[in-house]
Write a protein that holds these residues in place. Sequence first.
Motif, PDB file in Angstrom:
ATOM      1  N   GLU A 180      25.688 -57.435  29.027  1.00 55.67           N
ATOM      2  CA  GLU A 180      24.443 -58.057  28.581  1.00 55.67           C
ATOM      3  C   GLU A 180      24.690 -59.428  27.946  1.00 55.67           C
ATOM      4  N   ARG A 191      18.973 -51.229  31.637  1.00 53.26           N
ATOM      5  CA  ARG A 191      19.967 -51.652  30.651  1.00 53.26           C
ATOM      6  C   ARG A 191      20.526 -50.383  30.039  1.00 53.26           C
ATOM      7  N   GLY A 206      23.908 -48.417  27.672  1.00 53.19           N
ATOM      8  CA  GLY A 206      24.952 -48.576  26.680  1.00 53.19           C
ATOM      9  C   GLY A 206      24.431 -48.178  25.320  1.00 53.19           C
ATOM     10  N   PRO A 207      25.228 -48.341  24.361  1.00 53.88           N
ATOM     11  CA  PRO A 207      26.501 -49.072  24.417  1.00 53.88           C
ATOM     12  C   PRO A 207      27.633 -48.222  24.989  1.00 53.88           C
ATOM     13  N   ASP A 208      28.554 -48.895  25.617  1.00 51.44           N
ATOM     14  CA  ASP A 208      29.783 -48.306  26.122  1.00 51.44           C
ATOM     15  C   ASP A 208      30.946 -49.036  25.467  1.00 51.44           C
ATOM     16  N   SER A 235      32.113 -52.458  21.640  1.00 46.17           N
ATOM     17  CA  SER A 235      30.900 -51.817  22.136  1.00 46.17           C
ATOM     18  C   SER A 235      30.072 -52.840  22.909  1.00 46.17           C
ATOM     19  N   HIS A 236      29.654 -52.470  24.128  1.00 45.02           N
ATOM     20  CA  HIS A 236      28.905 -53.382  24.994  1.00 45.02           C
ATOM     21  C   HIS A 236      27.706 -52.667  25.598  1.00 45.02           C
ATOM     22  N   HIS A 237      26.664 -53.432  25.839  1.00 44.11           N
ATOM     23  CA  HIS A 237      25.547 -52.980  26.667  1.00 44.11           C
ATOM     24  C   HIS A 237      25.712 -53.670  28.010  1.00 44.11           C
ATOM     25  N   ARG A 238      25.242 -53.021  29.060  1.00 41.33           N
ATOM     26  CA  ARG A 238      25.337 -53.654  30.370  1.00 41.33           C
ATOM     27  C   ARG A 238      23.984 -53.633  31.070  1.00 41.33           C
TER      28      ARG A 238
END
Length: 76
Positions: A27, A46, A48-50, A56-59
């Motif tokens: 993201e 959208r 996540g978070p992963d 930690s990221h959202h994609r």
Amino acid sequence: MGQAIYDTIEQWAAAHGAQEIRLAVLETNEAAERFWRSLGYRELRRVGPDTFKSRSHHRVELCRLLDNNLTASPDQ
């Protein structure tokens, strides 16, 4: 150059029966998201978070129907 590489991949995928291409970008990678959207990709969701590399990221998951399948919906 990215467009030329992508065109080759898309042609190969279509020739082998693919109906769509799905991908994901982080993201926070706004340039990548703009590039894919400029090629006709639409946002699916959208998520996540992963955790990736201890962060930690959202994609953003994107999808594009291939030219040989313009009448189908991305959810099929």
